[in-house]
Design a protein around this motif. Structure first.
Motif, PDB file in Angstrom:
ATOM      1  N   ASP A 485      41.001  24.774  32.348  1.00  0.00           N
ATOM      2  CA  ASP A 485      41.323  23.549  33.079  1.00  0.00           C
ATOM      3  C   ASP A 485      41.464  22.421  32.054  1.00  0.00           C
ATOM      4  O   ASP A 485      40.575  22.236  31.214  1.00  0.00           O
ATOM      5  CB  ASP A 485      40.202  23.211  34.072  1.00  0.00           C
ATOM      6  N   PRO A 486      42.569  21.674  32.093  1.00  0.00           N
ATOM      7  CA  PRO A 486      42.791  20.649  31.061  1.00  0.00           C
ATOM      8  C   PRO A 486      41.781  19.522  31.086  1.00  0.00           C
ATOM      9  O   PRO A 486      41.516  18.905  30.064  1.00  0.00           O
ATOM     10  CB  PRO A 486      44.202  20.144  31.381  1.00  0.00           C
ATOM     11  N   ALA A 487      41.189  19.242  32.244  1.00  0.00           N
ATOM     12  CA  ALA A 487      40.256  18.124  32.336  1.00  0.00           C
ATOM     13  C   ALA A 487      38.816  18.543  32.072  1.00  0.00           C
ATOM     14  O   ALA A 487      38.053  17.828  31.445  1.00  0.00           O
ATOM     15  CB  ALA A 487      40.360  17.469  33.715  1.00  0.00           C
ATOM     16  N   ARG A 488      38.437  19.725  32.578  1.00  0.00           N
ATOM     17  CA  ARG A 488      37.031  20.148  32.503  1.00  0.00           C
ATOM     18  C   ARG A 488      36.774  21.207  31.443  1.00  0.00           C
ATOM     19  O   ARG A 488      35.647  21.648  31.269  1.00  0.00           O
ATOM     20  CB  ARG A 488      36.581  20.694  33.861  1.00  0.00           C
ATOM     21  N   GLY A 489      37.803  21.641  30.742  1.00  0.00           N
ATOM     22  CA  GLY A 489      37.635  22.743  29.797  1.00  0.00           C
ATOM     23  C   GLY A 489      37.768  24.065  30.512  1.00  0.00           C
ATOM     24  O   GLY A 489      38.648  24.881  30.217  1.00  0.00           O
ATOM     25  N   SER A 490      36.899  24.300  31.491  1.00  0.00           N
ATOM     26  CA  SER A 490      36.962  25.479  32.354  1.00  0.00           C
ATOM     27  C   SER A 490      36.501  25.082  33.748  1.00  0.00           C
ATOM     28  O   SER A 490      35.791  24.091  33.915  1.00  0.00           O
ATOM     29  CB  SER A 490      36.056  26.603  31.831  1.00  0.00           C
ATOM     30  N   VAL A 491      36.915  25.866  34.739  1.00  0.00           N
ATOM     31  CA  VAL A 491      36.387  25.723  36.090  1.00  0.00           C
ATOM     32  C   VAL A 491      35.985  27.099  36.590  1.00  0.00           C
ATOM     33  O   VAL A 491      36.363  28.132  36.023  1.00  0.00           O
ATOM     34  CB  VAL A 491      37.419  25.102  37.061  1.00  0.00           C
ATOM     35  N   VAL A 492      35.212  27.130  37.657  1.00  0.00           N
ATOM     36  CA  VAL A 492      34.770  28.382  38.253  1.00  0.00           C
ATOM     37  C   VAL A 492      35.894  28.951  39.121  1.00  0.00           C
ATOM     38  O   VAL A 492      36.456  28.253  39.968  1.00  0.00           O
ATOM     39  CB  VAL A 492      33.510  28.162  39.105  1.00  0.00           C
ATOM     40  N   ARG A 493      36.218  30.223  38.871  1.00  0.00           N
ATOM     41  CA  ARG A 493      37.241  30.922  39.651  1.00  0.00           C
ATOM     42  C   ARG A 493      36.596  32.133  40.315  1.00  0.00           C
ATOM     43  O   ARG A 493      35.926  32.933  39.653  1.00  0.00           O
ATOM     44  CB  ARG A 493      38.381  31.376  38.755  1.00  0.00           C
ATOM     45  N   ALA A 494      36.782  32.264  41.617  1.00  0.00           N
ATOM     46  CA  ALA A 494      36.268  33.409  42.362  1.00  0.00           C
ATOM     47  C   ALA A 494      37.424  34.324  42.760  1.00  0.00           C
ATOM     48  O   ALA A 494      38.405  33.867  43.343  1.00  0.00           O
ATOM     49  CB  ALA A 494      35.521  32.946  43.606  1.00  0.00           C
ATOM     50  N   VAL A 495      37.302  35.592  42.428  1.00  0.00           N
ATOM     51  CA  VAL A 495      38.288  36.602  42.817  1.00  0.00           C
ATOM     52  C   VAL A 495      37.629  37.464  43.893  1.00  0.00           C
ATOM     53  O   VAL A 495      36.654  38.182  43.618  1.00  0.00           O
ATOM     54  CB  VAL A 495      38.714  37.451  41.611  1.00  0.00           C
ATOM     55  N   ILE A 496      38.163  37.383  45.117  1.00  0.00           N
ATOM     56  CA  ILE A 496      37.490  37.943  46.289  1.00  0.00           C
ATOM     57  C   ILE A 496      38.275  39.097  46.888  1.00  0.00           C
ATOM     58  O   ILE A 496      39.503  39.048  46.999  1.00  0.00           O
ATOM     59  CB  ILE A 496      37.291  36.840  47.359  1.00  0.00           C
ATOM     60  N   VAL A 497      37.533  40.120  47.298  1.00  0.00           N
ATOM     61  CA  VAL A 497      38.069  41.207  48.126  1.00  0.00           C
ATOM     62  C   VAL A 497      37.530  40.982  49.537  1.00  0.00           C
ATOM     63  O   VAL A 497      36.319  40.987  49.758  1.00  0.00           O
ATOM     64  CB  VAL A 497      37.644  42.590  47.605  1.00  0.00           C
ATOM     65  N   LEU A 498      38.432  40.740  50.497  1.00  0.00           N
ATOM     66  CA  LEU A 498      38.024  40.509  51.884  1.00  0.00           C
ATOM     67  C   LEU A 498      37.793  41.833  52.614  1.00  0.00           C
ATOM     68  O   LEU A 498      38.366  42.868  52.251  1.00  0.00           O
ATOM     69  CB  LEU A 498      39.085  39.697  52.617  1.00  0.00           C
ATOM     70  N   ASN A 499      36.983  41.784  53.668  1.00  0.00           N
ATOM     71  CA  ASN A 499      36.777  42.994  54.476  1.00  0.00           C
ATOM     72  C   ASN A 499      37.598  42.989  55.762  1.00  0.00           C
ATOM     73  O   ASN A 499      37.506  43.905  56.579  1.00  0.00           O
ATOM     74  CB  ASN A 499      35.295  43.193  54.798  1.00  0.00           C
ATOM     75  N   GLY A 500      38.410  41.917  55.947  1.00  0.00           N
ATOM     76  CA  GLY A 500      39.325  41.878  57.080  1.00  0.00           C
ATOM     77  C   GLY A 500      38.751  41.330  58.359  1.00  0.00           C
ATOM     78  O   GLY A 500      39.445  41.305  59.390  1.00  0.00           O
ATOM     79  N   THR A 501      37.512  40.848  58.343  1.00  0.00           N
ATOM     80  CA  THR A 501      36.901  40.380  59.592  1.00  0.00           C
ATOM     81  C   THR A 501      37.022  38.868  59.783  1.00  0.00           C
ATOM     82  O   THR A 501      36.826  38.372  60.895  1.00  0.00           O
ATOM     83  CB  THR A 501      35.405  40.746  59.622  1.00  0.00           C
TER      84      THR A 501
END
Length: 556
Positions: A485-501
């Protein structure tokens, strides 16, 4: 350059030819007490300088334009009053005192009172959510908590979930704002007791501070920092910032973290350097005004703060008193370093350290070779090696390790001797961070071996975030990584697998709120992506490197 600064630089260059042992003997000689007698952080940071009753220690600037000025003598007397109040309330040597305050004098009055009493100070970041506070307070088991009225509601949410019942000392607002039935008013307690508490004689290895650091697995670790931490940090401060009595130091680092409490707080105080802090939320216009009005000479701030400060300073100008700046906690990029050089004529000095090790790499003052952004030199006093996970030395890239450190930032983890022992390979302490050594012998940070995320100078352990996201009924799997992230250096990224509910937008909204409320605004995922499955190794481990290399998707 003044004659005083010329003399200091000559002294520093001479010291850089010393052995590590000679560096530490010189540091011990600068202490007020002979090391054989003991070492107490409060004495070194306040009482020794209080003999000069006019010597300025700290200026607190407020958003309304007002300010409070504190001498070392006033800090010594006020912390003695608070120590007397705690003694009257039944607190004893060895007790822990937690503190949920921000950039304000009470952070250091509380710390000094704890240290002079032989108690252990437990700083807490004011951005923590309920889960993070509960985890740390239940781990620390404090006998008392100091809390500013602005964060009293956060403590209130955590109290029903605690396994300890601490005395609460509230820094009240106007007309007692923030005081809850059963609380003690911090300032009423201070004003109601005499400044007659002396100074407990503590050994250098006695615990002074318990600060929680984030990891990638399990609960946050309680890092035990001894009274000698104040000595450990001095070579970095002297050889990097090269302060003289004429300097006025501005720090934007929060005292809830080791960098704010020690590196830019107690460390300069132990050398008698005056500091300026701003009690409000980050405001670049206010910072620029303070630089000019207080004739600040040196600035410590995260790169993310400097990135927001520079454009405004380019339009409005910056005080001619500024001679330098320093950054830490996240990578320093070349464009920011160049913009600062063009603005002030000085470079941003970078540094690397941990709560466990103190600051061990830096851009030293008056270097023999021109500095480069992100290329650091070993701080005098430390002997380092680059190794693999087994402690075998590597030629040019590996995990940064301290070799047989005579002094370091910590002595262990609270109730987790197994984790502390796991950091050692013989006489090598492994930091867990990978660095690369260039042909000129300078060191560049590559990445965190344990996948810790650094965002806007704050550390985020992926496992803490993942556990909250996995609690959502619509989530099957998740991996949390850093995204640039250009402003914060890095940001938290979540990669999610949904269960469809549950609908993905509902998942995103609810996950964001849950993490923000329970861990803090610095920790919630700014980016959420959805995949059918997470990339894994044959053994089932998530390929985090692969996820980090992917292009991130939608920002929240």
């Amino acid at each position: 350059m003044s004659a005083v600064r010329d003399d200091l630089h000559a002294e520093l260059h001479a010291e850089r030819g010393f052995s590590s042992s000679e560096i530490w003997r010189a540091a011990e000689a600068r202490l007020d007490w002979p090391i054989e007698r003991g070492l107490n952080t409060a004495h070194e940071c306040a009482d020794r300088w209080a003999r000069d009753r006019a010597r300025l220690a700290m200026i607190v600037r407020h958003p309304d334009g007002s300010s409070d000025r504190w001498t070392y003598a006033e800090l010594a007397r006020t912390s003695s009053r608070l120590a007397s109040a705690w003694k009257a309330a039944g607190l004893v040597r060895g007790d822990r005192v937690a503190s949920l305050v921000n950039q304000q004098v009470e952070a250091f009055i509380g710390a000094l009172a704890a240290w002079r009493s032989g108690m252990v100070y437990v700083p807490l970041f004011v951005g923590f959510g309920t889960d993070a506070l509960v985890q740390r307070l239940n781990g620390a088991q404090p006998a008392a908590v100091v809390v500013d009225y602005r964060y009293r509601h956060q403590l209130a949410d955590a109290l029903p979930l605690l396994t300890v019942d601490p005395q609460i000392y509230t820094v009240a607002g106007q007309a007692g704002r923030g005081l809850v039935k059963g609380d003690r008013s911090l300032w009423a307690e201070i004003d109601g007791h005499a400044p007659d508490f002396g100074m407990v004689e503590t050994a250098p290895s006695d615990p002074a501070t318990l600060i929680y650091t984030s990891g990638t697995t399990g609960a946050a670790k309680g890092c035990i920092q001894p009274h000698s931490m104040i000595l450990t940090i001095q070579p970095f401060i002297r050889h990097t910032w090269a302060f003289t009595p004429d300097d006025m130091f501005f720090t934007g680092a929060a005292p809830g973290w080791s960098y704010g409490l020690y590196t830019t707080g107690a460390g300069p105080m132990s050398l008698g350097i005056p500091r300026v802090v701003y009690s409000g939320d980050f405001d670049p216009a206010a910072w620029l005004r303070i630089f000019d009005e207080e004739q600040v000479t040196y600035i410590a701030a995260a790169p993310s703060a400097l990135r927001r400060l520079v454009p405004l300073a380019q339009r409005r100008g910056i005080s001619s008193s500024i001679r330098g700046a320093t950054s830490a906690g996240e990578p320093l990029d070349a464009p920011l370093a160049q913009a600062w050089m063009e603005l002030t004529g000085s470079m941003i000095q970078d540094g690397y350290g941990q709560s466990e090790s103190a600051m061990v790499l830096a851009n030293l003052a008056d270097p023999k070779k021109p500095d480069m952004p992100g290329a650091l030199t070993v701080v005098p006093g430390f002997d380092i090696a680059l190794v693999d996970s087994e402690g075998v030395e590597q030629e040019s890239q590996g995990v940064l390790a301290l070799r047989n450190p005579e002094y370091q930032g910590a002595t262990g983890y609270l109730n987790r001797d197994d984790l502390w022992k796991a950091r050692w390979r013989g006489d090598l302490f492994l930091t867990g961070d990978v660095v690369r050594r260039d042909d000129d012998g300078r060191y560049c940070f590559v990445g965190r071996d344990d996948d810790l995320i650094v965002t806007s100078g704050y550390n985020v352990g992926p496992s803490e975030v993942e556990s909250l996201i996995l609690a959502h009924p619509g989530v099957a799997e998740v991996a949390v990584v850093a995204a640039p992230d250009p402003a914060r250096g890095s940001v938290v990224r979540a990669v999610i697998v949904l269960n469809g509910t549950v609908d993905r937008q509902q998942v995103a909204n609810e996950v964001t709120v849950n993490v923000r409320d329970n861990l803090g605004r610095h920790a919630y995922p700014k980016i959420i992506d959805y995949v059918e499955e997470l990339p894994r190794t044959d053994s089932g481990k998530i390929k985090r490197n692969e996820l980090r290399q992917q292009t991130a998707g939608v920002r929240q």
